[in-house]
Scaffold this motif. Sequence first.
Motif, PDB file in Angstrom:
ATOM      1  N   TRP B 160      43.043  90.606  20.449  1.00 51.86           N
ATOM      2  CA  TRP B 160      42.106  91.402  19.660  1.00 51.86           C
ATOM      3  C   TRP B 160      42.814  92.241  18.602  1.00 51.86           C
ATOM      4  O   TRP B 160      42.242  92.624  17.601  1.00 51.86           O
ATOM      5  N   LEU B 161      44.105  92.507  18.818  1.00 50.22           N
ATOM      6  CA  LEU B 161      44.835  93.359  17.877  1.00 50.22           C
ATOM      7  C   LEU B 161      45.124  92.658  16.557  1.00 50.22           C
ATOM      8  O   LEU B 161      45.187  93.290  15.514  1.00 50.22           O
ATOM      9  N   ASP B 162      45.309  91.333  16.620  1.00 60.05           N
ATOM     10  CA  ASP B 162      45.755  90.616  15.427  1.00 60.05           C
ATOM     11  C   ASP B 162      44.804  90.779  14.239  1.00 60.05           C
ATOM     12  O   ASP B 162      45.240  91.163  13.152  1.00 60.05           O
ATOM     13  N   PRO B 163      43.482  90.506  14.439  1.00 58.70           N
ATOM     14  CA  PRO B 163      42.583  90.677  13.289  1.00 58.70           C
ATOM     15  C   PRO B 163      42.598  92.108  12.755  1.00 58.70           C
ATOM     16  O   PRO B 163      42.509  92.325  11.547  1.00 58.70           O
ATOM     17  N   ILE B 164      42.788  93.083  13.667  1.00 61.30           N
ATOM     18  CA  ILE B 164      42.796  94.475  13.196  1.00 61.30           C
ATOM     19  C   ILE B 164      44.035  94.733  12.348  1.00 61.30           C
ATOM     20  O   ILE B 164      43.981  95.306  11.270  1.00 61.30           O
ATOM     21  N   LEU B 165      45.179  94.241  12.820  1.00 58.91           N
ATOM     22  CA  LEU B 165      46.427  94.458  12.078  1.00 58.91           C
ATOM     23  C   LEU B 165      46.400  93.752  10.731  1.00 58.91           C
ATOM     24  O   LEU B 165      46.919  94.245   9.741  1.00 58.91           O
TER      25      LEU B 165
END
Lengths: 379, 186
Positions: B160-165
């Motif tokens: 889930w972190l990847d799209p945010i980063l």
Amino acid sequence: MVYRGPYKVRVEEKDIPRIEHPNDAIVRVTKAAICGSDLHLYHGLMTDLRIGHTFGHEFIGIVHEVGSSVQNLKVGDRVMVPFNIYCGSCFFCARGLWSNCHNVNANATAVGGIYGYSHTTGGFDGGQADYVRVPFADVGPAIIPDWLDEEDALLMTDALSTGYFGAQLGDIVEGDTVVVLGAGPVGLYAAKSAWLMGAGRVIVVDHLDYRLEKAATFAHAETINFAEVDDLIVLLKKETDGLGADVVIEAVGAEADGNLLQHITGSKLKLQGGSPIALNWAIDGVRKGGTVSILGAYGPIFSAIKFGDAVNKGLTLRMNQAPVKRQWPRLLEHIKAGYLKPSDIVTHRIPLEHIAEGYHMFSSKLDGCIKTIVLPSAA
Amino acid sequence: MAYISEKTHPNPSAAELRARIPGWGADLDPVNRPSFPRERRDLDSGAHWDYPEEQPRDPSREKSIEHLQLTPVYGTAQPLKGFSGAIRRFAYERFSEARAAHWLLLILGDRVDAIEEHLRSFATLRPDNPITQTGVLSEFRRHPIKSRFGSKRADVKHMWLDPILVAGPWVLAGYVVYRVFRGKKG
Ligand SMILES: NC(=O)c1ccc[n+]([C@@H]2O[C@H](COP(=O)([O-])OP(=O)(O)OC[C@H]3O[C@@H](n4cnc5c(N)ncnc54)[C@H](O)[C@@H]3O)[C@@H](O)[C@H]2O)c1
Ligand SMILES: [Zn+2]
Ligand SMILES: [Zn+2]
């Protein structure tokens, strides 16, 4: 291809590189590969990585142009090019430390030269491209033997040579129990090579079942999925009469998974030089007096390594970037004898135009991806 | 067992392993291992010089202050430019590789470079496109569900972190542009 920022790459037109030194060659790339190390770049973990940089340190090709002092190559030769850029004559090269050359990387003294691997390794564009500048053409590249499969030649430029080198760093003696962390290309080749050195037992650890299956079939190894066990180290101890492994080979590097906090601080937020989980597992999983061979790549800033235990256990820690060309004569013998078939782990072959997809797939480990070969448009 | 002098469960014998694994023990003797010993003076690297000829000197080429001279060969890809170039040059000229400041400034330079280049790209015919450049469009062809959820994978926990980063900074920048624009009008 060029880098456009973390997680972003695209194909762009660039000028064909020029001869900039009398011992340069320009090579037209016929095959390139994406390496686990490229993921550290792709995720923005390497320092001084400039927008517009072309990645790619695994490539083979055809000599397109040579500088005035080149003696060993001529236009039209089919060559494989080690990922190391090195002069062959500095203090370090003179002692066989061909991955630690002092004459090619102005940006850092701690690091040698590597194609397409940021300015921290010298600022040379790499081989995921149609053409590439190859410095010291009389030193690095070698002509591909006629009998050798081109994909096998490509894999010798880094992944295979690195895995084979890593098994040597383990100083394996007959009957040793060897644990390999990471079932990527490097780990798979290291596991396979451990047998050549006389290992008595080889156990490969990863969390991707499809890669562990490859470890079982390709490298004849026992496997552990660490995501399925509560405490990997307890399991390893149980498996080894409470001793720990004689040798642990760490083939994971800066993106290691398995501890959310370490992964996020080390790999996502870049507060460390990379996530040290696998390295710490190596220190905890090896027996007292044992050897840890570290192949995984890390950024140049600090990481939270459990050094106290390494001291208390009296470990030998061995590591380096692989001096690739030193491995070649012996590796060619092994391939010829049928002991190694490097291209057995290739899962994808994509045109250079699809590079963004290639990186996403390899980074997210989709579609059973282990090793991706990139085919330039001019090939 | 660790509590007595020998392993309780010895590994299979050499004969067994040799029969099962192609090439087992071929490099048992360290002499057959190409990187043994680590340092050797008897290898032929192919170099026909003691000190190589020098590539034309570029006085503006940045170098580590731990180097006593500019290396005879150096990379010429992506020379320093812009504000990111100034940050990087300062990191090279002021701090050795031993100093955290050296690397932290270089990391800062990387982020500034990305912003400068994204902005510059909007003035060209090929602006940066986070959708195509991240390759996410290929997801559908590459078995996104089966690859991730068929078995236990540790990385699924922080996916889930990847799209945010990746998308976060773009959304944020869009919002800032929007606010500035609205602010001007209102
Ligand atoms: N020293 C050298 O000369 C050299 C050369 C090439 C590559 N490398 C490095 O070797 C490493 C591996 O390269 P690769 O191409 O095989 O990459 P890869 O990304 O394909 O493989 C890494 C594997 O490690 C697994 N993994 C993640 N966390 C783990 C953990 N905690 N324990 C065990 N396994 C874990 C991943 O699932 C993946 O399968 C990279 O760090 C790369 O930079 C070093
Ligand atoms: Zn590599
Ligand atoms: Zn050198």
